[in-house]
Design a protein around this motif. Structure first.
Motif, mmCIF file in Angstrom:
data_model
loop_
_atom_site.group_PDB
_atom_site.id
_atom_site.type_symbol
_atom_site.label_atom_id
_atom_site.label_comp_id
_atom_site.label_asym_id
_atom_site.label_seq_id
_atom_site.Cartn_x
_atom_site.Cartn_y
_atom_site.Cartn_z
ATOM 1 N N LYS A 33 1.015 -0.927 0.070
ATOM 2 C CA LYS A 33 -0.131 -0.113 -0.122
ATOM 3 C C LYS A 33 0.972 1.544 0.016
ATOM 4 N N THR A 34 1.662 1.535 0.782
ATOM 5 C CA THR A 34 2.528 2.432 0.947
ATOM 6 C C THR A 34 3.366 3.069 -0.868
ATOM 7 N N VAL A 35 3.906 1.479 -1.637
ATOM 8 C CA VAL A 35 4.210 1.739 -1.989
ATOM 9 C C VAL A 35 4.078 2.375 -3.405
ATOM 10 N N LEU A 36 2.282 1.828 -3.090
ATOM 11 C CA LEU A 36 1.356 2.237 -4.625
ATOM 12 C C LEU A 36 1.219 3.973 -3.861
ATOM 13 N N VAL A 37 1.255 3.802 -2.784
ATOM 14 C CA VAL A 37 0.390 5.874 -2.556
ATOM 15 C C VAL A 37 2.212 6.846 -2.941
ATOM 16 N N LEU A 38 2.997 6.218 -2.519
ATOM 17 C CA LEU A 38 4.582 7.357 -3.311
ATOM 18 C C LEU A 38 4.324 6.866 -4.565
ATOM 19 N N LEU A 39 3.927 5.801 -5.601
ATOM 20 C CA LEU A 39 3.927 5.913 -7.162
ATOM 21 C C LEU A 39 2.722 7.081 -7.550
ATOM 22 N N SER A 40 1.831 6.786 -6.516
ATOM 23 C CA SER A 40 1.217 8.244 -7.314
ATOM 24 C C SER A 40 0.933 8.835 -6.758
ATOM 25 N N PHE A 41 2.493 9.271 -6.472
ATOM 26 C CA PHE A 41 2.066 10.888 -5.774
ATOM 27 C C PHE A 41 3.294 11.272 -6.983
ATOM 28 N N ALA A 42 4.354 10.761 -6.874
ATOM 29 C CA ALA A 42 5.110 11.120 -8.144
ATOM 30 C C ALA A 42 4.743 10.818 -9.453
ATOM 31 N N LEU A 43 3.274 10.393 -9.997
ATOM 32 C CA LEU A 43 2.836 10.350 -10.856
ATOM 33 C C LEU A 43 2.317 11.781 -11.112
ATOM 34 N N ALA A 44 1.550 12.372 -9.764
ATOM 35 C CA ALA A 44 1.050 13.699 -9.730
ATOM 36 C C ALA A 44 2.137 14.478 -9.907
ATOM 37 N N ALA A 45 3.321 14.820 -8.863
ATOM 38 C CA ALA A 45 4.069 15.779 -9.254
ATOM 39 C C ALA A 45 4.293 15.978 -10.755
ATOM 40 N N SER A 46 4.925 14.290 -11.778
ATOM 41 C CA SER A 46 5.301 14.448 -12.434
ATOM 42 C C SER A 46 4.545 15.161 -13.809
ATOM 43 N N LEU A 47 3.170 14.796 -13.520
ATOM 44 C CA LEU A 47 2.005 15.617 -14.384
ATOM 45 C C LEU A 47 2.162 17.201 -13.974
ATOM 46 N N ILE A 48 2.251 17.718 -12.753
ATOM 47 C CA ILE A 48 2.085 19.084 -12.259
ATOM 48 C C ILE A 48 3.600 19.866 -12.805
ATOM 49 N N VAL A 49 4.998 19.023 -13.354
ATOM 50 C CA VAL A 49 6.505 19.638 -14.024
ATOM 51 C C VAL A 49 5.875 19.765 -15.414
ATOM 52 N N ILE A 50 5.119 18.769 -16.142
ATOM 53 C CA ILE A 50 4.716 18.867 -17.316
ATOM 54 C C ILE A 50 3.937 20.084 -17.788
ATOM 55 N N VAL A 51 2.617 20.112 -16.865
ATOM 56 C CA VAL A 51 1.676 20.992 -17.137
ATOM 57 C C VAL A 51 2.919 22.409 -16.727
ATOM 58 N N PHE A 52 3.414 22.897 -15.860
ATOM 59 C CA PHE A 52 3.772 24.650 -15.862
ATOM 60 C C PHE A 52 4.892 23.943 -17.032
ATOM 61 N N LEU A 53 5.655 23.489 -17.909
ATOM 62 C CA LEU A 53 7.125 24.157 -18.368
ATOM 63 C C LEU A 53 6.085 23.930 -20.114
ATOM 64 N N ILE A 54 4.830 23.451 -19.926
ATOM 65 C CA ILE A 54 3.991 23.968 -20.877
ATOM 66 C C ILE A 54 3.335 24.931 -21.113
ATOM 67 N N TYR A 55 3.307 25.657 -19.966
ATOM 68 C CA TYR A 55 2.577 26.442 -20.101
ATOM 69 C C TYR A 55 4.077 28.050 -20.068
ATOM 70 N N THR A 56 4.839 27.620 -19.837
ATOM 71 C CA THR A 56 6.016 28.543 -19.780
ATOM 72 C C THR A 56 6.762 28.621 -20.121
ATOM 73 N N ILE A 57 6.425 27.420 -21.499
ATOM 74 C CA ILE A 57 7.319 27.562 -23.369
ATOM 75 C C ILE A 57 6.195 27.807 -23.915
ATOM 76 N N LYS A 58 4.879 28.116 -23.950
ATOM 77 C CA LYS A 58 3.913 28.845 -24.375
ATOM 78 C C LYS A 58 3.560 30.280 -24.164
ATOM 79 N N ASN A 59 4.140 30.705 -22.796
ATOM 80 C CA ASN A 59 4.112 32.300 -22.818
ATOM 81 C C ASN A 59 5.027 32.691 -23.278
ATOM 82 N N LYS A 60 6.694 32.491 -23.478
ATOM 83 C CA LYS A 60 7.810 32.667 -23.506
ATOM 84 C C LYS A 60 7.791 32.777 -25.916
ATOM 85 N N THR A 61 7.053 32.026 -25.970
ATOM 86 C CA THR A 61 6.807 31.967 -27.222
ATOM 87 C C THR A 61 5.653 33.092 -27.980
#
Length: 343
Positions: free
Chosen positions: A254-282
């Motif tokens: 159960k602990t491993v599953l929770v950690l994997l869920s947090f890691a996935l959520a963090a990865s999605l947030i980073v990807i959305v932030f990068l897309i937003y930053t690149i779009k504004n600079k362009t």
């Protein structure tokens, strides 16, 4: 068949004092002849019959005749019964394993049935070359979702091999409710790995493995069996218990599953932030480019207007003193503007 059913309805008498009961063993393919003494008596209506008894089966009628001379013969491709001088014989042509049983010569007189002669016949087949079937279990505990591997070792002696073809290895499983074993896997004609004994060159050991992804329903007793020489030789069987995951293992999973869920959520947030930053600079770069282009165009237009004004002013000044008439002055301005292509 009618005579056979009538025999079952007769009164069974005691056997005679000279009853002969013998034990006989022959090999598969041998010819077998059993005889029963026949006393010639034309005054009494006596009959002789051969029957076969096998444990678990009904008596089998093989043939019958009279005590006096009679030429009738009961014959099949496999079994023949007929009279010979002073005897009534039963002949088996090329004995088979299924011929094993007890054979009785029975005399029937006035509805009395007497056992005269009996023979216990055993048909011996070729001896299998398998000397032992050994099963082994994995040392680790078995849990649902893990891979279970069972191993079966078959010991054989190639010098004593009398059966044609290779033996076959089967795996059976009896459920936890002690149900009859059911077939779950069949190996081919040869072992996965074989090795010869250094002590006896003719002896060899072959290993057969059975692997399976374990589920909770796989608990039971597993048997390794070898089919050879018309026989099936079973191993001693091994019990397999499928253990449920412990509370610590469940909490760990159960602990491993929770950690994997947090890691996935963090990865999605980073990807959305990068897309937003690149779009504004362009977008900012595109706006700067448009602004600079407009400024250059406005500056160029102002310069062109100044040049055209200077030319017109110069032409007007050159003729201001010579031409005083207003109409002539307007015509000069129109001509100058047309010449510059600004009309």
């Amino acid at each position: 068949m009618i005579i056979f059913h009538l025999l079952l309805m007769l009164r069974v008498g005691r056997s005679t004092d000279d009853l002969v009961f013998a034990m006989k063993t022959v090999s598969v393919g041998d010819k077998v002849t059993l005889s029963c003494t026949r006393h010639h008596n034309a005054l009494h209506k006596e009959t002789l019959h051969w029957i076969k008894l096998v444990s678990g089966n009904l008596p089998e009628f093989l043939g019958g005749t009279y005590t006096f001379d009679y030429k009738g013969v009961n014959k099949t491709p496999h079994v023949t019964t007929k009279q010979e001088p002073g005897t009534y014989i039963l002949h088996i042509n090329e004995a088979e394993l299924s011929d094993t049983g007890v054979y009785y010569c029975v005399k029937v007189k006035d509805l009395d049935m007497t056992f005269v002669n009996g023979t216990s016949l055993r048909i011996k087949g070729p001896e299998p070359d398998i000397t032992a079937v050994i099963q082994e279990l994995p040392s680790d505990p078995v849990h649902p979702g893990t891979i279970m591997t069972l191993q079966c070792s078959v010991l054989s002696d190639s010098e004593n091999k009398m059966c044609p073809g290779d033996h076959r290895v089967f795996w059976f499983r009896a459920g936890s409710d002690d149900s009859h074993p059911s077939l779950i896997y069949v190996h081919g004609g040869s072992g996965e790995e074989c090795e010869r004994s250094p002590e006896a060159r003719s002896a060899q050991k072959c290993f057969y493995n059975y692997s399976k992804n374990v589920t909770s329903s796989d608990a039971g007793t597993y048997y390794c069996a070898v089919a050879t020489c018309g026989e099936i030789i079973f191993g001693n069987g091994r019990r397999v218990d499928v253990e449920a995951l412990s509370m610590w293992e469940l909490q760990k999973a159960k602990t491993v599953l929770v950690l994997l869920s947090f890691a996935l959520a963090a990865s999605l947030i980073v990807i959305v932030f990068l897309i937003y930053t690149i779009k504004n600079k362009t977008g900012d770069r595109c706006n700067d480019a448009v602004t600079a282009s407009g400024y250059q165009q406005n500056q160029q237009t102002d310069e062109d207007t100044w040049i055209y004004s200077a030319v017109i002013f110069t032409m007007m000044k050159a003729e201001r003193n010579a031409e005083k008439d207003g109409k002539a002055q307007r015509e000069k301005i129109y001509t100058a503007v047309k010449a510059l292509g600004l009309d």
